[in-house]
Write an enzyme that holds these catalytic residues in place. Structure first.
Site, PDB file in Angstrom:
ATOM      1  N   ASP A 181       0.863  -1.178   0.000  1.00 24.79           N
ATOM      2  CA  ASP A 181       0.000   0.000   0.000  1.00 24.79           C
ATOM      3  C   ASP A 181       0.906   1.236   0.000  1.00 24.79           C
ATOM      4  OD1 ASP A 181      -2.271   1.659   0.287  1.00 24.79           O
ATOM      5  OD2 ASP A 181      -2.095   1.609   2.470  1.00 24.79           O
ATOM      6  N   PHE A 182       0.331   2.411  -0.206  1.00 23.71           N
ATOM      7  CA  PHE A 182       1.145   3.633  -0.159  1.00 23.71           C
ATOM      8  C   PHE A 182       0.913   4.415   1.133  1.00 23.71           C
ATOM      9  CE2 PHE A 182       1.766   8.212  -1.072  1.00 23.71           C
ATOM     10  CZ  PHE A 182       3.148   8.173  -1.228  1.00 23.71           C
ATOM     11  N   ASP A 183      -0.239   5.069   1.255  1.00 23.24           N
ATOM     12  CA  ASP A 183      -0.496   5.911   2.428  1.00 23.24           C
ATOM     13  C   ASP A 183      -0.541   5.073   3.703  1.00 23.24           C
ATOM     14  OD1 ASP A 183      -1.240   8.768   1.373  1.00 23.24           O
ATOM     15  OD2 ASP A 183      -2.260   7.370   0.042  1.00 23.24           O
ATOM     16  N   ASP A 368      -1.847  -0.970   5.820  1.00 30.83           N
ATOM     17  CA  ASP A 368      -2.244  -0.481   7.143  1.00 30.83           C
ATOM     18  C   ASP A 368      -3.737  -0.317   7.322  1.00 30.83           C
ATOM     19  OD1 ASP A 368      -2.079   1.801   5.249  1.00 30.83           O
ATOM     20  OD2 ASP A 368      -2.746   2.934   7.001  1.00 30.83           O
TER      21      ASP A 368
END
Length: 429
Positions: A181-183, A368
Site C-alpha cells: 500500500d502507499f499511504d 495499514d
C-alpha cells in the site's frame, strides 16, 4: 447476498430492544450476540419507549448487554450515538439492528457503518420493502442469517516482522512477489493527502527489491498520482484500489465494467463538494474510479454529518461505500478490490513465467488500512500461502486483522524492504 459482521470493520453492534425481546423467543439472536462477544465486538440495546434494563432482566438476557440506552424524549439518532459512545466505538464502526423504519432511518442518518433491518411479524414482504426503502443495507427475517467472521487476531497480538520473520529458507525455494500500500505504509499519514511522500529510504529500498523480485503498489489513490509519488520504474502500479493498473512494461489495464460509473462518480463528487463545502476541514477528492472524502481535519462533532452525506450519495447513485483511516469513499459497486487485484497480478506473473516457476511464488503484502484486509485475505488464501503484514496504528483502536505479522511504522516498512532486498541479493548470488 449474505451479510457479515466483521471485527476488522465493526467494533460494536447495537440492537433495538424489539429485535431482542419478541413474542417468539429467537435463539439465533442470543447465539449471534454471544458470537460477537466472543470476537470482541461490543453489544448494546437501545429503546425509545421502554425500560430496557427491566425488560432484559425479566427475560434473563441482561447479561448479554452490558450497555442499554433508553430515551423517551430523545430522538433515535441521539440514542444510537449515546450507545456507541458508551461502548467507546465510532458510529462508522458500528452495526445497527433495527426493526422499524424510524430505527433504520436514524442509523442511516447517524452515519453508522452497517444497518440491518430485522423483519418481525406476518407481513414480511411489505415490511422488507419498508425497511429497504428506509435505508437498510440488508434485511433479514432471522439474525441466524448473519455471518460472523472469526479467526482474526488483534494488531497488538501479532509478532513484529523485523524481529521474528525469518525468510532465509523460503527465499531459496520460492520467489517473493511483494505488494505495498502507499499511504500509511510507504508514506506517513499526513493532514493533507497531497503532501504525502515516501518516507526516507523507501524509494531506494523499492528500487533494490525490484531488481530481485516482482514488486507491486496497490493504492487507493488515482493511478497517475501514485506513480508520480513513488516514481520507481519496472514495477506494477494499481490505483483506485485496483480498478486501474500499469504493468512494469507500461501496459495499461483497467476494469472495463467500472467504466460506466465514471460520469456517475463525477456527478457524485460535484454533489458532495456543494453539500460539504461549508464544513471546515473536509476534502473531497475526485478520482477516475472513486470519490474519497477526507475528514481528518474536520471537527469531531461534524464527522457523522460527513459520513451521512457520503452514504446517502452512495445509495442515491448506486455506488459502494467503503471506509478507511479518516476517509469515507464511493467506488463502483462491482466485486473488485485489492485482493482480487493481487490475484490478477499473480496470474499475470505466472503467465509471464517467473524465475523459479509459477508454483513457487511467495506473495508478501504490506498495508495499514481496512481496504488492505482484502489483500491480506487473498495472500493467505493463495494456493501456496503468503505473508500478510499490517502496519500498526491506533486510529481504529486495536482492531482485528487478517495479517500474521506487524510493523510499527512506514520507517520500519522501509527497513524491512531493504533487508528483504539484501537477503534476496545474497540468496541469488
Amino acid at each position: 447476498m449474505p451479510v457479515t459482521i466483521d471485527p476488522r470493520r465493526h467494533s460494536a453492534a447495537l440492537f433495538d430492544l424489539d429485535a431482542v425481546v419478541t413474542d417468539t423467543p429467537l435463539d439465533s439472536t442470543v447465539t449471534l450476540v454471544r458470537q460477537l462477544q466472543g470476537i470482541g465486538v461490543g453489544t448494546a440495546v437501545f429503546s425509545t419507549n421502554r425500560n430496557s434494563q427491566g425488560v432484559l432482566t425479566a427475560t434473563g438476557l441482561d447479561h448479554l448487554f452490558p450497555v442499554h440506552v433508553d430515551g423517551l424524549a430523545s430522538g433515535k439518532v441521539t440514542i444510537l450515538v449515546a450507545a456507541a459512545n458508551r461502548l467507546m466505538a465510532q458510529p462508522g464502526r458500528c452495526v445497527v439492528v433495527a426493526v422499524d423504519a424510524a430505527g433504520i432511518t436514524a442509523a442511516r442518518y447517524g452515519g453508522f457503518a452497517l444497518v440491518l433491518g430485522l423483519v418481525i411479524g406476518e407481513d414480511q414482504t411489505g415490511h422488507r420493502d419498508t425497511l429497504r426503502n428506509s435505508g437498510a443495507d440488508t434485511v433479514v427475517a432471522d439474525l441466524g442469517e448473519v455471518i460472523v467472521r472469526t479467526g482474526d487476531r488483534r494488531m497488538s497480538e501479532l509478532p513484529d516482522a523485523l524481529q521474528t520473520l525469518g525468510l532465509t529458507d523460503d527465499l531459496t525455494a520460492r520467489q517473493p512477489a511483494v505488494f505495498f500500500d502507499f499511504d500509511g505504509t510507504l508514506s506517513d499519514i499526513v493532514d493533507d493527502p497531497d503532501s504525502a511522500r515516501p518516507v526516507p529510504g523507501a524509494t531506494e529500498a523499492l528500487q533494490k527489491l525490484a531488481t530481485h523480485c516482482p514488486v507491486a503498489i496497490l493504492s487507493g489513490r488515482d493511478l497517475a498520482d501514485v506513480i508520480k509519488r513513488i516514481g520507481v520504474p519496472g514495477i506494477w502500479y494499481s490505483g483506485s484500489h485496483g480498478f486501474e493498473s500499469t504493468a512494469p512494461d507500461g501496459t495499461h489495464h483497467q476494469n472495463d465494467a467500472a467504466e460506466a460509473t465514471i460520469p456517475i462518480l463525477e456527478q457524485a463528487a460535484t454533489q458532495l463538494r456543494d453539500q460539504l463545502g461549508p464544513i471546515p476541514g473536509v476534502m473531497v477528492e475526485h478520482k477516475r474510479f472513486g470519490v474519497a472524502v477526507h475528514y481528518r481535519n474536520v471537527a469531531r462533532d461534524r464527522v457523522n454529518e460527513v459520513a451521512v452525506a457520503v452514504r446517502t450519495a452512495g445509495q442515491r447513485n448506486a455506488l459502494r461505500v467503503t471506509t478507511g483511516r479518516e476517509v469515507i469513499e464511493l467506488r463502483p459497486d462491482i466485486d473488485w478490490d485489492k485482493g482480487k487485484t493481487l490475484h490478477w497480478v499473480i496470474d499475470r506473473l505466472h503467465h509471464a513465467g517467473t524465475q523459479v516457476g509459477s508454483a513457487s511464488l511467495m506473495p508478501i503484502c504490506l498495508g495499514d488500512d481496512i481496504t488492505d484486509e482484502d489483500a491480506f485475505d487473498a495472500v493467505r488464501h493463495t494456493d501456496v500461502g503468503g505473508i500478510p503484514i499490517v502496519v500498526r496504528h491506533t486510529e481504529d483502536g486495536n482492531r482485528a486483522t487478517a495479517a500474521l505479522f506487524t510493523l510499527d511504522s512506514p520507517m520500519h516498512v522501509s527497513e524491512f524492504t531493504e533487508r528483504l532486498a539484501r537477503q534476496l541479493s545474497d540468496t541469488q548470488r
